[in-house]
Design an enzyme around this catalytic site. Structure first.
Site, mmCIF file in Angstrom:
data_model
loop_
_atom_site.group_PDB
_atom_site.id
_atom_site.type_symbol
_atom_site.label_atom_id
_atom_site.label_comp_id
_atom_site.label_asym_id
_atom_site.label_seq_id
_atom_site.Cartn_x
_atom_site.Cartn_y
_atom_site.Cartn_z
ATOM 1 N N CYS A 140 15.467 18.492 -11.547
ATOM 2 C CA CYS A 140 15.838 19.613 -10.673
ATOM 3 C C CYS A 140 17.243 20.164 -10.838
ATOM 4 O O CYS A 140 17.428 21.375 -10.782
ATOM 5 C CB CYS A 140 15.642 19.209 -9.206
ATOM 6 S SG CYS A 140 13.910 19.068 -8.730
ATOM 7 N N PRO A 200 8.909 25.492 -14.856
ATOM 8 C CA PRO A 200 9.918 25.266 -15.902
ATOM 9 C C PRO A 200 10.846 26.458 -16.072
ATOM 10 O O PRO A 200 10.565 27.567 -15.603
ATOM 11 C CB PRO A 200 9.069 25.063 -17.165
ATOM 12 C CG PRO A 200 7.800 25.810 -16.883
ATOM 13 C CD PRO A 200 7.555 25.657 -15.418
#
Length: 482
Positions: A272, A89
């Site tokens: 992404c 993350p």
């Protein structure tokens, strides 16, 4: 028999390992995860993720040479090749907050691999990671090796959700990066031999570690850049009376440009694109490349602008307020043919409308009510942590949104409807029936250009389509982003 273990049973690990098991019947594949609930779902008839074709592949291989388990250390210890597909993350605090990747889970996995390994291992980066991550992981493994040899490879995934199984069965390319040493070359060959059982050799590309790591970030940055470019054009088209679909078609005929990723929309999403661009920005800044960092930052800014512009168009069109008005949201996933809501534009659009006190009725054919409530309750970047580490959904006070069982229920008595995902079923809805059930004037805000605006106007709707000539109603109500 070669044994493969994948740490992380998510959108990448699960489908990738299922296809490897399908195409390599002589390879034993174990997918492990610390989440008991997720593993239980993988072993059930209701898989934890939706992806066309995935269920058939899993059912064909599960229990034969494909296994899903929460016995992480056991399978890591036994494996010859270990894929690591854990969350990376964006950091929310500390150095690089808001841009840099948080490698906490990656480092934890590396230390566990070093701790439980009793034989030489090939460790494969499958998660999208910053350039030079392999070097850091290599240091952790070698300093805790106890005489065991670890070879680190980068094998980034280039999957598109909704077509992931087809992408895996017939990939454009498979990229394998490794050290330019005898041990590195041997490890590359071992992984190449796995893929070569179904992928043509000319599509298996080898590179050094750093090139492989950067290629993944670059690929996503280039794709997101195309979307932001056409979305920037959509704003200009609305201002001038041009049609963004016609512009996209014209420029896509240029073979140097091509037609893909030129569909204007409410914005890009997915796990992404934004994360990888912000990571790229941070790497550029760390290397003193400020102008390069600013260039890529603008791709994200245009995406945020497009979502804000859409919300402002909704509000300004409906007499400059949606307070107390029911707005139907059709589609919550970031794209069709997936249940994935990570960074979906629908979150920011819904939050923008809720900020103006709208009452939302949300419908998506693949996204659960729990997931929608979790997404609308979380802060930025919290979604990319394992589910068990995400904040729980707060107890609802006055409920300002609900989740509907179908599109017709969602639009009943609504003042407007927003199409935020391009599900095929939204093209086939009975819009006369929908018009009859809505408050008047009835508004359609098409964030994916899926409806025939002319036909809807004949029915009586006021229609806004991204990048299209404006409805006469809207021309005097420009959507200005503050």
């Amino acid at each position: 028999m070669v044994k493969i273990c994948c740490i992380g049973a998510g959108y990448v690990g699960g489908p990738t390992m299922a296809v490897i098991a399908l195409k390599c019947p002589s390879v034993e594949v174990a997918v492990v995860d610390i989440s008991e609930a997720r593993i239980k779902a993988w072993n059930s008839d209701q898989l934890p993720i939706y992806e066309p074709g995935l269920e058939e592949v899993v059912k064909q291989c599960r229990g034969k040479n494909l296994f899903f388990s929460s016995s992480v250390e056991k399978h890591v210890s036994e494996a010859d090749i270990i894929f690591v597909s854990v969350n990376t993350p964006t950091k929310t605090r500390g150095l690089g907050a808001g841009k840099a990747a948080d490698l906490t889970y990656w480092e934890s996995a590396a230390r566990m691999i070093a701790d439980v390994s009793k034989s030489d291992k090939i460790v494969v980066e499958k998660s999208t990671v910053p350039v030079k991550t392999a070097e850091a992981i290599e240091k952790i493994l070698t300093h805790n090796s106890k005489g065991i040899s670890f070879q680190i490879l980068s094998n980034p995934e280039f999957l598109a959700e909704g077509t992931a199984i087809q992408d895996l069965l017939s990939p454009d390319r498979v990229l394998i990066g490794g050290r330019e040493t005898p041990g590195g070359s041997k490890a590359i060959k071992a992984l190449k031999d796995v893929y070569a059982q179904w992928v043509p050799e000319d599509r298996i590309i080898t590179a050094n570690l750093w090139s492989a790591e950067l290629s993944k970030l670059a690929a996503n940055a280039f794709l997101a850049q195309r979307i932001s470019s056409v979305n920037a054009m959509s704003a200009l088209c609305e201002a001038t009376g041009a049609d963004v679909s016609q512009v996209s078609h014209a420029i896509g005929k240029d073979t140097r440009i091509g037609p893909k990723f030129l569909n204007s929309s409410v914005g890009f999403g997915g796990s992404c694109f934004q994360k990888d661009i912000l990571n790229l920005v941070y790497i550029c800044e760390c290397n003193g490349l400020i102008e390069v960092a600013n260039y890529w930052k603008q791709v994200v800014k245009v995406n945020d602008y497009q979502k804000s512009r859409f919300v402002n168009r909704v509000v300004s069109s409906m007499f400059n307020t949606v307070s107390g008005k029911k707005i139907a949201i059709l589609g919550f996933a970031f794209k069709k043919d997936t249940g994935d809501t990570r960074e979906t534009p629908a979150i920011d659009v819904c939050k923008g409308l809720l900020g103006d006190k709208a009452k939302l009725s949300i419908y998506d054919p693949q996204v659960t009510k729990d997931q929608i409530e979790r997404d609308l309750s979380m802060s930025k970047f919290e979604w990319d942590h394992p589910v068990q580490l995400q904040p729980t959904v707060p107890a609802a006070g006055e409920q300002i949104w609900d989740v509907s069982a179908d599109a017709y229920e969602a639009v009943k008595d609504a003042h407007g409807l927003c199409i935020l995902t391009e599900w095929n079923e939204f093209r086939k809805l009975d819009y006369q029936k929908i018009f009859n059930s809505m408050q008047k004037p009835a508004f359609v805000f098409d964030g994916r250009n899926v409806v025939d605006a002319a036909k809807l106007r004949e029915i009586g709707f006021i229609v806004y389509s991204i990048g299209k000539p404006l409805d006469p109603w809207l021309k005097d109500m420009p959507a200005v982003v503050a």
